[in-house]
Enzyme design. Structure first.
Site, PDB file in Angstrom:
ATOM      1  N   CYS A  80       3.560   0.454 -33.824  1.00 42.34           N
ATOM      2  CA  CYS A  80       4.056  -0.804 -34.407  1.00 42.34           C
ATOM      3  C   CYS A  80       2.914  -1.679 -34.899  1.00 42.34           C
ATOM      4  O   CYS A  80       2.021  -2.048 -34.132  1.00 42.34           O
ATOM      5  CB  CYS A  80       4.887  -1.567 -33.366  1.00 42.34           C
ATOM      6  SG  CYS A  80       5.478  -3.165 -33.966  1.00 42.34           S
ATOM      7  N   ARG A  83       2.774  -6.175 -33.781  1.00 43.05           N
ATOM      8  CA  ARG A  83       2.693  -6.588 -32.381  1.00 43.05           C
ATOM      9  C   ARG A  83       2.061  -7.946 -32.110  1.00 43.05           C
ATOM     10  O   ARG A  83       2.005  -8.383 -30.971  1.00 43.05           O
ATOM     11  CB  ARG A  83       1.962  -5.508 -31.570  1.00 43.05           C
ATOM     12  CG  ARG A  83       2.808  -4.274 -31.358  1.00 43.05           C
ATOM     13  CD  ARG A  83       2.026  -3.201 -30.613  1.00 43.05           C
ATOM     14  NE  ARG A  83       1.254  -2.355 -31.514  1.00 43.05           N
ATOM     15  CZ  ARG A  83       0.327  -1.493 -31.110  1.00 43.05           C
ATOM     16  NH1 ARG A  83       0.044  -1.406 -29.824  1.00 43.05           N
ATOM     17  NH2 ARG A  83      -0.319  -0.740 -31.994  1.00 43.05           N
ATOM     18  N   TRP A 251      11.594  -7.807 -37.693  1.00 40.93           N
ATOM     19  CA  TRP A 251      11.963  -8.003 -39.092  1.00 40.93           C
ATOM     20  C   TRP A 251      11.276  -6.906 -39.873  1.00 40.93           C
ATOM     21  O   TRP A 251      10.386  -6.230 -39.363  1.00 40.93           O
ATOM     22  CB  TRP A 251      11.556  -9.394 -39.577  1.00 40.93           C
ATOM     23  CG  TRP A 251      10.088  -9.672 -39.439  1.00 40.93           C
ATOM     24  CD1 TRP A 251       9.077  -9.246 -40.268  1.00 40.93           C
ATOM     25  CD2 TRP A 251       9.457 -10.432 -38.389  1.00 40.93           C
ATOM     26  NE1 TRP A 251       7.866  -9.689 -39.791  1.00 40.93           N
ATOM     27  CE2 TRP A 251       8.065 -10.417 -38.649  1.00 40.93           C
ATOM     28  CE3 TRP A 251       9.938 -11.133 -37.261  1.00 40.93           C
ATOM     29  CZ2 TRP A 251       7.150 -11.070 -37.826  1.00 40.93           C
ATOM     30  CZ3 TRP A 251       9.011 -11.770 -36.460  1.00 40.93           C
ATOM     31  CH2 TRP A 251       7.644 -11.741 -36.732  1.00 40.93           C
ATOM     32  N   GLU A 256       8.684  -0.483 -45.519  1.00 43.85           N
ATOM     33  CA  GLU A 256       9.609   0.363 -44.760  1.00 43.85           C
ATOM     34  C   GLU A 256      10.831   0.696 -45.609  1.00 43.85           C
ATOM     35  O   GLU A 256      11.367   1.792 -45.568  1.00 43.85           O
ATOM     36  CB  GLU A 256      10.080  -0.348 -43.487  1.00 43.85           C
ATOM     37  CG  GLU A 256       8.977  -0.658 -42.506  1.00 43.85           C
ATOM     38  CD  GLU A 256       9.555  -1.267 -41.237  1.00 43.85           C
ATOM     39  OE1 GLU A 256       9.544  -2.507 -41.123  1.00 43.85           O
ATOM     40  OE2 GLU A 256      10.044  -0.509 -40.384  1.00 43.85           O
TER      41      GLU A 256
HETATM   42  N1  ARG Z   1      11.302   1.923 -40.387  1.00 48.45           N
HETATM   43  C1  ARG Z   1      12.591   1.688 -39.816  1.00 48.45           C
HETATM   44  C2  ARG Z   1      13.600   1.418 -40.922  1.00 48.45           C
HETATM   45  O1  ARG Z   1      13.307   1.347 -42.036  1.00 48.45           O
HETATM   46  C3  ARG Z   1      12.578   0.516 -38.860  1.00 48.45           C
HETATM   47  C4  ARG Z   1      11.565   0.588 -37.741  1.00 48.45           C
HETATM   48  C5  ARG Z   1      11.320  -0.733 -37.081  1.00 48.45           C
HETATM   49  N2  ARG Z   1      10.778  -1.687 -38.015  1.00 48.45           N
HETATM   50  C6  ARG Z   1      10.541  -2.972 -37.771  1.00 48.45           C
HETATM   51  N3  ARG Z   1      10.082  -3.700 -38.728  1.00 48.45           N
HETATM   52  N4  ARG Z   1      10.764  -3.499 -36.582  1.00 48.45           N
HETATM   53  O2  ARG Z   1      14.743   1.230 -40.765  1.00 48.45           O
END
Ligand code: ARG
Length: 387
Positions: A80, A83, A251, A256
């Site tokens: 992560c 953090r 968030w 991602e």
């Molecule tokens: N990468 C994952 C997704 O796109 C989520 C993982 C957690 N990500 C976060 N920003 N807490 O759905």
């Protein structure tokens, strides 16, 4: 142990029959009380916990221990990048919930608590697993995910990553609209109620329609994404106690969604379509049409979330925050376990400071683990249970 589809994360072997390891309990409690002097001396607490473990095979965390343990597990999450804010995790103690209906309504409350604009990191901790006893769980990998429907032509409408679970819930009687962004029902399994499906109410699902700051045609693609990433199938382990149902959210970082979920060839695979709309020369790789389409897709994601007032960070900012986290933890005398392959953003890696160094990979606890069985259930494969 290597879980297919996941890189060789050290998966802690979890012996479900075994009583709590008193050594692990002690190690956690000493750290927890040292980091929180207001909790008082640890020795009397250790005596109580040792006696509880000897008598029952387990022990019960206080609310403070649970909250700090969950925050430590986030702090120890080596994949992560977010953090820096580990202390701000809101911990909802849901250990008393038992029935599927109760769990469902608390999961809806979790999403409401996470917010729909200014998102807050929240974890809901449900009952711990007792040695040798069955426990409640959620099959879905996240509380909000889009269905993936395999067509006869061998293509997928929606998110191919969810094709297995989608097939499983269809087998259980669920009927989706058959569109690209249908939110899946929750699959809640409890010892008392068996397997039950629950549809999330609209008020629990904040979504952002995607538009581009410069290209009007982008809206016609009909893309959207959900505001809250809420992982729901990782086991939280604190001081030897296992919490198999402890969904948590943060968030999103834009990449991602823009550089993985919507771009990966085995996910929504949108780069060819976007390149076409941008009228890029896709006849050769060396035109870098993929890279150019990727940048525009990611601009659209960040732009749309900002426009909608939904919290999202970009990979440059989040990388700088992670560097600040490394400095903070160094000052506190704590090591920061980190997995370079996950910390470095999936686009423009070398432009971010997190790229230009190495990290220590350590399996520190408290921690979150993805068990093989949980990973299989999230693919809709209940029969590949490991134990
Ligand atoms: N990468 C994952 C997704 O796109 C989520 C993982 C957690 N990500 C976060 N920003 N807490 O759905």
């Amino acid at each position: 142990m290597i879980v297919p589809g996941y890189r060789d994360q050290p998966v802690e072997p979890w012996d479900r029959e075994a009583p709590v390891d008193p050594g692990e309990a002690e190690d956690f409690l000493r750290r927890c009380y040292t980091e929180n002097p207001r909790l008082g001396p640890v020795e009397p607490r250790l005596a109580i916990v040792r006696a509880q473990i000897a008598a029952t095979g387990s022990y019960v965390h206080t609310t403070e221990e649970l909250a700090h343990g969950a925050r430590m597990a986030w702090r120890n999450a080596s994949r992560c990048i977010g953090r820096l804010y580990w202390r701000s995790l809101v911990v909802l103690d849901r250990r008393r919930a038992r029935t599927a209906d109760e769990i469902y309504s608390l999961l809806v409350q979790h999403l409401r608590a996470a917010g729909d604009g200014a998102l807050r990191p929240v974890i809901s901790v449900f009952a711990p697993a007792q040695p040798g006893q069955p426990f409640a769980r959620v099959w879905n990998e996240q509380l909000i995910r889009y269905a993936g429907y395999r067509t006869e032509a061998g293509e997928t409408v929606g998110d191919p990553r969810q094709a297995g679970l989608t097939e499983a819930v269809r087998g259980l009687g669920w009927r989706g609209k058959g569109e690209a962004f249908d939110v899946l029902p929750l699959v809640i399994e409890t010892p008392g109620d068996g397997i039950r499906l629950y549809e999330l109410p609209e008020r629990a699902i904040r979504e952002v329609p995607l538009t581009h700051p410069d290209h009007g045609w982008f809206a016609e693609l009909g893309l959207r994404w959900h505001a809250v990433p809420a992982i729901s199938n990782m086991r939280l382990t604190i001081g030897g106690v296992h919490y198999p149902l402890a969904p948590f959210n943060g968030w999103y970082m834009g990449t991602e969604v823009g550089a993985r979920n919507l771009a990966d060839a085995d996910r929504y695979d949108l780069l060819p379509e976007i390149a076409k709309r941008l009228e890029l020369d896709t006849s050769r790789e060396s035109t870098l049409w993929r890279d150019r389409a990727l940048v525009e897709l990611n601009r659209a994601v960040l732009h749309s979330f900002e426009l909608a007032g939904v919290k999202m960070s970009d990979h440059h900012t989040e990388s700088q925050r992670f560097m600040a986290h490394l400095r903070n933890e160094e000052r506190a005398g704590r090591p920061v376990p980190a997995d370079w392959t996950w910390i470095v953003p999936p686009m423009s890696g070398g432009l971010t400071p997190v790229f230009h160094r190495y990290y220590e990979e350590m399996d520190l606890r408290p921690a979150f683990y993805l068990d093989d069985e949980a990973a299989n259930l999230a693919q809709g494969c209940p029969f590949k249970r490991t134990r």
